[in-house]
Design an enzyme around this catalytic site. Structure first.
Site, PDB file in Angstrom:
ATOM      1  N   SER A 196       0.849  -1.189   0.000  1.00  0.00           N
ATOM      2  CA  SER A 196       0.000   0.000   0.000  1.00  0.00           C
ATOM      3  C   SER A 196       0.890   1.246   0.000  1.00  0.00           C
ATOM      4  O   SER A 196       1.728   1.403  -0.873  1.00  0.00           O
ATOM      5  CB  SER A 196      -0.968  -0.028   1.190  1.00  0.00           C
ATOM      6  OG  SER A 196      -1.973   0.941   1.040  1.00  0.00           O
ATOM      7  N   GLU A 235      -1.446  -2.192  -8.554  1.00  0.00           N
ATOM      8  CA  GLU A 235      -2.728  -2.551  -7.940  1.00  0.00           C
ATOM      9  C   GLU A 235      -3.233  -1.329  -7.195  1.00  0.00           C
ATOM     10  O   GLU A 235      -2.501  -0.360  -6.997  1.00  0.00           O
ATOM     11  CB  GLU A 235      -2.578  -3.754  -7.004  1.00  0.00           C
ATOM     12  CG  GLU A 235      -1.621  -3.550  -5.825  1.00  0.00           C
ATOM     13  CD  GLU A 235      -2.239  -2.814  -4.648  1.00  0.00           C
ATOM     14  OE1 GLU A 235      -3.387  -3.156  -4.257  1.00  0.00           O
ATOM     15  OE2 GLU A 235      -1.593  -1.904  -4.099  1.00  0.00           O
ATOM     16  N   HIS A 244      -3.971  -5.312  -1.967  1.00  0.00           N
ATOM     17  CA  HIS A 244      -5.096  -5.148  -1.049  1.00  0.00           C
ATOM     18  C   HIS A 244      -6.122  -6.272  -1.188  1.00  0.00           C
ATOM     19  O   HIS A 244      -7.295  -6.038  -1.492  1.00  0.00           O
ATOM     20  CB  HIS A 244      -5.779  -3.804  -1.287  1.00  0.00           C
ATOM     21  CG  HIS A 244      -4.938  -2.619  -0.907  1.00  0.00           C
ATOM     22  ND1 HIS A 244      -3.975  -2.096  -1.747  1.00  0.00           N
ATOM     23  CD2 HIS A 244      -4.926  -1.858   0.219  1.00  0.00           C
ATOM     24  CE1 HIS A 244      -3.411  -1.056  -1.150  1.00  0.00           C
ATOM     25  NE2 HIS A 244      -3.964  -0.892   0.038  1.00  0.00           N
TER      26      HIS A 244
END
Length: 357
Positions: free
Chosen positions: A147, A252, A320
């Site tokens: 992230s 992503e 995620h």
């Protein structure tokens, strides 16, 4: 995982202007990992001491940090929590200087064998000017997260040559697939081999979750770079912009409207990030529903990547999602866009020099 989009509602109360630390600007040319020798850290093993740091968002409930410590201890590690881990500065876990100090301290301390980031959220780009990259280069060790941690692990690799790891954070649920893959990559000095998505469930006739699909077939080889799309876009035009030349770009994201995905991919494309890439492995955009009169995610990916003339596939299990692969940033890999696989022929870590008695 704290959602980046939730931070806006705290900004006014936190006093964003007051929370912001002075930024350091860099006039020097951007260092790239291609100019540096590759450094593989030592493999972690049970009994090692690992550091637990919060380089980005604060944690409201400090009991959650304690639970993350217990999880790492359940994996067989001894754990040292960063000195500033429970600090609060607006929505950050301490000031930029404090958060970077914890990362620097964990690398500098010879008693620390590896570093786990507690969570992402937002904040790692702000600490990049305060990291001691030369010291980090002299003290290579595993550092892992995803992230917002995308900025930290890519820039550390790019400035030092150290292989870093896009994988579970300490606050995650280490379910069996994610744990097995993490151990395979950071706790074994054997060649990693071929990474594949989780198998279909016994209750399924065909794969329903974690399906891959091919945008342009073929195989390609290059360095592993990337991670979270938002963070890739945030670094564009800065001294920390991620070098994608001759690389396999992994992307992503989570909780982004499709038009924002389009906007960020447009930014990367117009900034030149796609000009010399060897291939693309897109993961998922988790919880990214298409709105009325919207393109689908598949259409957006096809529009941006279908024209590049390199192998591209989507649906790789990282980021995620509940079951995730661990990807070694900086290692050479080969993607098979038809099979939806990633193969890494070497180990990302080296065996310990000595054995414990």
């Amino acid at each position: 995982m704290i959602n980046r989009r939730s931070f806006a509602r705290f900004a006014a109360a936190a006093g964003l202007a007051g929370a912001a630390a002075p930024f350091i600007t860099e006039a020097s040319t951007r260092a790239t990992s291609r100019e540096l020798p590759l450094i593989r850290p030592r493999a972690l093993r049970e009994g090692d001491t690992v550091g637990l740091v919060l380089p980005a968002s604060m944690e409201f409930d400090t009991h959650e940090i304690e639970m993350a410590r217990e999880q790492l201890e359940a994996l067989g590690f001894q754990v040292r929590v960063g000195q500033n881990a429970v600090n609060r500065h607006g929505y950050f876990a301490g000031t930029d200087r404090e958060r970077s100090a914890d990362v620097n301290a964990m690398f500098a301390d010879p008693a620390i064998d590896g570093i786990f980031c507690y969570t992402g959220g937002w904040g790692t780009p702000r600490i990049l000017p305060f990291l001691d990259y030369e010291m980090i280069r002299r003290n290579p060790k595993v550092i892992i997260g995803f992230s917002d941690i995308t900025a930290l692990i890519n820039v550390i690799h790019q400035r030092t040559g150290l292989v870093t790891f896009h994988g579970p954070v300490a606050s995650t649920n280490f379910e069996p697939y994610s744990l097995a893959n993490m151990r395979r990559v950071i706790m074994s000095s054997e060649p990693i081999g071929t990474l594949t998505n989780p198998p279909k469930r016994e209750t399924e006739l065909v794969q329903r979750r974690y399906r891959t699909w091919t945008l342009r077939g073929g195989t390609a080889s290059g360095r592993v770079v990337g991670g979270n799309l938002t963070l890739m876009a945030a670094l564009m035009g800065t001294p920390y912009e991620i070098d994608t030349s001759n690389a396999i770009l992994f992307l992503e994201d989570v909780r982004e409207a499709i038009y924002r995905v389009d906007r960020m991919l447009t930014q990367l494309a117009q900034g030149g990030s796609f000009e010399r890439i060897a291939g693309v492995a897109f993961g998922f955009c988790s919880d990214c529903p298409a709105e009325r009169a919207s393109f689908s995610l598949e259409q957006v990916l096809e529009d941006h990547f279908g024209r590049l003339g390199v192998p591209v596939f989507a649906g790789l299990a990282f980021g995620h999602i509940e079951q995730k692969l661990t990807l070694p940033i900086g290692m050479n890999c080969t993607i098979d866009a038809d099979a939806g696989t990633v193969t890494i022929a070497e180990a990302a870590v080296v065996a310990p020099v000595t054995s414990r008695i």
